[in-house]
Design a protein around this motif. Structure first.
Motif, PDB file in Angstrom:
ATOM      1  N   ALA A 120       2.382  -0.060   1.361  1.00  0.00           N
ATOM      2  CA  ALA A 120       2.700  -0.726   2.632  1.00  0.00           C
ATOM      3  C   ALA A 120       3.453   0.216   3.571  1.00  0.00           C
ATOM      4  CB  ALA A 120       3.510  -1.993   2.373  1.00  0.00           C
ATOM      5  N   VAL A 121       4.424   0.970   3.034  1.00  0.00           N
ATOM      6  CA  VAL A 121       5.140   1.955   3.847  1.00  0.00           C
ATOM      7  C   VAL A 121       4.145   2.981   4.380  1.00  0.00           C
ATOM      8  CG1 VAL A 121       6.789   3.884   3.752  1.00  0.00           C
ATOM      9  CG2 VAL A 121       7.393   1.663   2.768  1.00  0.00           C
ATOM     10  N   GLY A 122       3.278   3.464   3.514  1.00  0.00           N
ATOM     11  CA  GLY A 122       2.291   4.464   3.920  1.00  0.00           C
ATOM     12  C   GLY A 122       1.340   3.956   4.980  1.00  0.00           C
ATOM     13  N   ALA A 123       0.837   2.745   4.817  1.00  0.00           N
ATOM     14  CA  ALA A 123      -0.120   2.191   5.780  1.00  0.00           C
ATOM     15  C   ALA A 123       0.518   2.085   7.171  1.00  0.00           C
ATOM     16  CB  ALA A 123      -0.610   0.822   5.306  1.00  0.00           C
ATOM     17  N   ALA A 124       1.742   1.595   7.231  1.00  0.00           N
ATOM     18  CA  ALA A 124       2.424   1.466   8.525  1.00  0.00           C
ATOM     19  C   ALA A 124       2.715   2.847   9.118  1.00  0.00           C
ATOM     20  CB  ALA A 124       3.713   0.670   8.354  1.00  0.00           C
ATOM     21  N   ALA A 125       3.175   3.774   8.278  1.00  0.00           N
ATOM     22  CA  ALA A 125       3.507   5.114   8.764  1.00  0.00           C
ATOM     23  C   ALA A 125       2.262   5.846   9.255  1.00  0.00           C
ATOM     24  CB  ALA A 125       4.215   5.916   7.674  1.00  0.00           C
ATOM     25  N   TRP A 126       1.131   5.688   8.553  1.00  0.00           N
ATOM     26  CA  TRP A 126      -0.105   6.328   9.006  1.00  0.00           C
ATOM     27  C   TRP A 126      -0.478   5.827  10.387  1.00  0.00           C
ATOM     28  CZ3 TRP A 126      -4.869   8.412   6.324  1.00  0.00           C
ATOM     29  CH2 TRP A 126      -4.515   9.329   5.328  1.00  0.00           C
ATOM     30  N   ARG A 127      -0.422   4.527  10.606  1.00  0.00           N
ATOM     31  CA  ARG A 127      -0.766   3.954  11.915  1.00  0.00           C
ATOM     32  C   ARG A 127       0.210   4.440  12.987  1.00  0.00           C
ATOM     33  NH1 ARG A 127      -5.744   2.493  12.443  1.00  0.00           N
ATOM     34  NH2 ARG A 127      -6.456   1.427  10.605  1.00  0.00           N
TER      35      ARG A 127
ATOM     36  N   GLU B 288     -10.359   7.891  14.492  1.00  0.00           N
ATOM     37  CA  GLU B 288     -10.003   6.511  14.159  1.00  0.00           C
ATOM     38  C   GLU B 288     -10.481   6.109  12.761  1.00  0.00           C
ATOM     39  OE1 GLU B 288      -8.186   2.927  14.354  1.00  0.00           O
ATOM     40  OE2 GLU B 288      -7.933   4.542  15.794  1.00  0.00           O
ATOM     41  N   GLY B 289     -11.688   6.428  12.404  1.00  0.00           N
ATOM     42  CA  GLY B 289     -12.211   6.052  11.083  1.00  0.00           C
ATOM     43  C   GLY B 289     -11.429   6.666   9.936  1.00  0.00           C
ATOM     44  N   TYR B 290     -10.834   7.830  10.194  1.00  0.00           N
ATOM     45  CA  TYR B 290     -10.057   8.494   9.147  1.00  0.00           C
ATOM     46  C   TYR B 290      -8.812   7.699   8.779  1.00  0.00           C
ATOM     47  CZ  TYR B 290      -7.181  11.838   6.668  1.00  0.00           C
ATOM     48  OH  TYR B 290      -6.402  12.440   5.725  1.00  0.00           O
ATOM     49  N   LEU B 291      -8.224   7.004   9.744  1.00  0.00           N
ATOM     50  CA  LEU B 291      -7.025   6.214   9.444  1.00  0.00           C
ATOM     51  C   LEU B 291      -7.293   5.240   8.304  1.00  0.00           C
ATOM     52  CD1 LEU B 291      -5.622   5.433  12.997  1.00  0.00           C
ATOM     53  CD2 LEU B 291      -4.604   6.909  11.267  1.00  0.00           C
ATOM     54  N   ASP B 292      -8.419   4.578   8.340  1.00  0.00           N
ATOM     55  CA  ASP B 292      -8.742   3.606   7.296  1.00  0.00           C
ATOM     56  C   ASP B 292      -9.302   4.269   6.043  1.00  0.00           C
ATOM     57  OD1 ASP B 292      -7.974   1.452   8.921  1.00  0.00           O
ATOM     58  OD2 ASP B 292      -9.947   1.417   9.872  1.00  0.00           O
TER      59      ASP B 292
ATOM     60  N   GLY C 287      -9.421   7.537   5.083  1.00  0.00           N
ATOM     61  CA  GLY C 287      -8.534   8.521   4.463  1.00  0.00           C
ATOM     62  C   GLY C 287      -7.404   7.859   3.705  1.00  0.00           C
ATOM     63  N   PHE C 288      -6.833   6.825   4.303  1.00  0.00           N
ATOM     64  CA  PHE C 288      -5.760   6.102   3.626  1.00  0.00           C
ATOM     65  C   PHE C 288      -6.277   5.434   2.361  1.00  0.00           C
ATOM     66  CE2 PHE C 288      -3.033   2.574   2.608  1.00  0.00           C
ATOM     67  CZ  PHE C 288      -1.777   3.149   2.681  1.00  0.00           C
ATOM     68  N   ALA C 289      -7.399   4.756   2.468  1.00  0.00           N
ATOM     69  CA  ALA C 289      -7.957   4.040   1.311  1.00  0.00           C
ATOM     70  C   ALA C 289      -8.214   4.976   0.137  1.00  0.00           C
ATOM     71  CB  ALA C 289      -9.252   3.323   1.709  1.00  0.00           C
ATOM     72  N   ARG C 290      -8.608   6.198   0.423  1.00  0.00           N
ATOM     73  CA  ARG C 290      -8.924   7.139  -0.657  1.00  0.00           C
ATOM     74  C   ARG C 290      -7.717   7.895  -1.181  1.00  0.00           C
ATOM     75  NH1 ARG C 290     -14.803   9.544  -0.105  1.00  0.00           N
ATOM     76  NH2 ARG C 290     -15.856   7.637   0.528  1.00  0.00           N
TER      77      ARG C 290
ATOM     78  N   LEU D 122       5.623  12.382   2.476  1.00  0.00           N
ATOM     79  CA  LEU D 122       6.995  12.009   2.811  1.00  0.00           C
ATOM     80  C   LEU D 122       6.871  11.079   4.017  1.00  0.00           C
ATOM     81  CD1 LEU D 122      10.057  11.994   2.823  1.00  0.00           C
ATOM     82  CD2 LEU D 122      10.025  14.277   3.831  1.00  0.00           C
ATOM     83  N   TYR D 123       7.015   9.793   3.764  1.00  0.00           N
ATOM     84  CA  TYR D 123       6.818   8.787   4.809  1.00  0.00           C
ATOM     85  C   TYR D 123       7.971   7.795   4.787  1.00  0.00           C
ATOM     86  CZ  TYR D 123       2.082  10.516   5.320  1.00  0.00           C
ATOM     87  OH  TYR D 123       0.998  11.309   5.546  1.00  0.00           O
ATOM     88  N   LEU D 124       8.355   7.376   5.989  1.00  0.00           N
ATOM     89  CA  LEU D 124       9.422   6.392   6.167  1.00  0.00           C
ATOM     90  C   LEU D 124       8.921   5.277   7.073  1.00  0.00           C
ATOM     91  CD1 LEU D 124      12.350   8.812   7.050  1.00  0.00           C
ATOM     92  CD2 LEU D 124      11.880   7.793   4.821  1.00  0.00           C
ATOM     93  N   ARG D 125       9.466   4.096   6.856  1.00  0.00           N
ATOM     94  CA  ARG D 125       9.225   3.025   7.820  1.00  0.00           C
ATOM     95  C   ARG D 125       9.802   3.457   9.159  1.00  0.00           C
ATOM     96  NH1 ARG D 125      11.324  -2.593   5.496  1.00  0.00           N
ATOM     97  NH2 ARG D 125      12.863  -2.048   7.074  1.00  0.00           N
ATOM     98  N   GLN D 126       9.170   3.062  10.237  1.00  0.00           N
ATOM     99  CA  GLN D 126       9.591   3.505  11.561  1.00  0.00           C
ATOM    100  C   GLN D 126      11.039   3.127  11.870  1.00  0.00           C
ATOM    101  OE1 GLN D 126       7.275   2.018  14.909  1.00  0.00           O
ATOM    102  NE2 GLN D 126       7.325   4.080  15.762  1.00  0.00           N
ATOM    103  N   ASP D 127      11.496   1.984  11.419  1.00  0.00           N
ATOM    104  CA  ASP D 127      12.847   1.520  11.751  1.00  0.00           C
ATOM    105  C   ASP D 127      13.957   2.267  11.024  1.00  0.00           C
ATOM    106  OD1 ASP D 127      11.886   0.173   9.387  1.00  0.00           O
ATOM    107  OD2 ASP D 127      13.546  -1.241   9.567  1.00  0.00           O
ATOM    108  N   VAL D 128      13.628   3.135  10.067  1.00  0.00           N
ATOM    109  CA  VAL D 128      14.664   3.902   9.369  1.00  0.00           C
ATOM    110  C   VAL D 128      14.561   5.402   9.650  1.00  0.00           C
ATOM    111  CG1 VAL D 128      14.955   2.176   7.554  1.00  0.00           C
ATOM    112  CG2 VAL D 128      13.359   4.082   7.199  1.00  0.00           C
TER     113      VAL D 128
END
Length: 184
Positions: free
Chosen positions: A18-25, A34-38, A40-43, A89-95
């Motif tokens: 969930a952190v990764g999905a939000a950070a990628w977007r 655009e297609g890579y967002l979905d 690339g993340f899924a894989r 290395l990913y963080l939620r945007q609010d932190v």
């Protein structure tokens, strides 16, 4: 409450994803196809992949947690040639901007095997995190646009020699308050 950093468990994987999905977007929209967002993340963020990382003796997966909620993740792996790769290395945007990224990095590289002499990573071209890595001591080695899951992804490749900025952070039972690290 002060965020803490600890080794991830299999139970953390949905929160890590969930952190990764939000950070990628938040980070990559407009920087990659655009297609890579979905796709690339899924894989690259699969449950099975994280289970393999957790089982590896040559990898480290840590989470940052605040009030029982995972708000950040870091993943490193290393080889026999003395090279450690930072895979995520990913963080939620609010932190972001509170030193949590440096805290994750510091704890992740603390007590790595002494044979580790080189750190490598890459960032999508245009990613503001490039400055963060440069402050840690990484330098740009080259750029490229490899194909991944059918999409060309513009990358900046980085490398650093050990030791890096962000030495040991005081820890207690493998947990450390993230605010002991300097600001991101």
């Amino acid at each position: 409450m002060i965020p803490s950093i600890r080794p991830a468990t299999e139970e953390d994987i949905p929160a890590i994803q969930a952190v990764g999905a939000a950070a990628w977007r938040d980070t990559y929209t407009g920087l990659v196809p655009e297609g890579y967002l979905d796709e690339g993340f899924a894989r690259s963020w699969t449950h099975e992949g994280f289970v393999q990382t957790l089982a590896s003796q040559r990898a480290r997966l840590l989470v940052a947690e605040q009030e029982g909620v995972v708000v950040g993740v870091i993943q490193l792996a290393w080889n026999d040639e003395g090279i450690a790769s930072l895979w995520r290395l990913y963080l939620r945007q609010d932190v972001r901007g509170q030193g949590l990224g440096r805290g994750l990095w510091t704890i992740a590289v603390d007590d790595l095997p002494p044979s580790i002499q080189t750190f490598r990573t890459s960032v999508v071209r245009g990613n503001p995190a490039l400055r963060f890595y440069q402050r840690l001591g990484f330098r740009v080695t080259h750029e490229g646009a490899p194909e991944y899951v059918g999409f060309r992804v513009p990358l900046v490749y980085l490398e650093a020699s050990a030791p890096l900025v962000g030495g040991p952070v005081p820890s207690q039972n493998n947990r450390a308050p993230a605010d002991e690290a300097s600001a991101l």
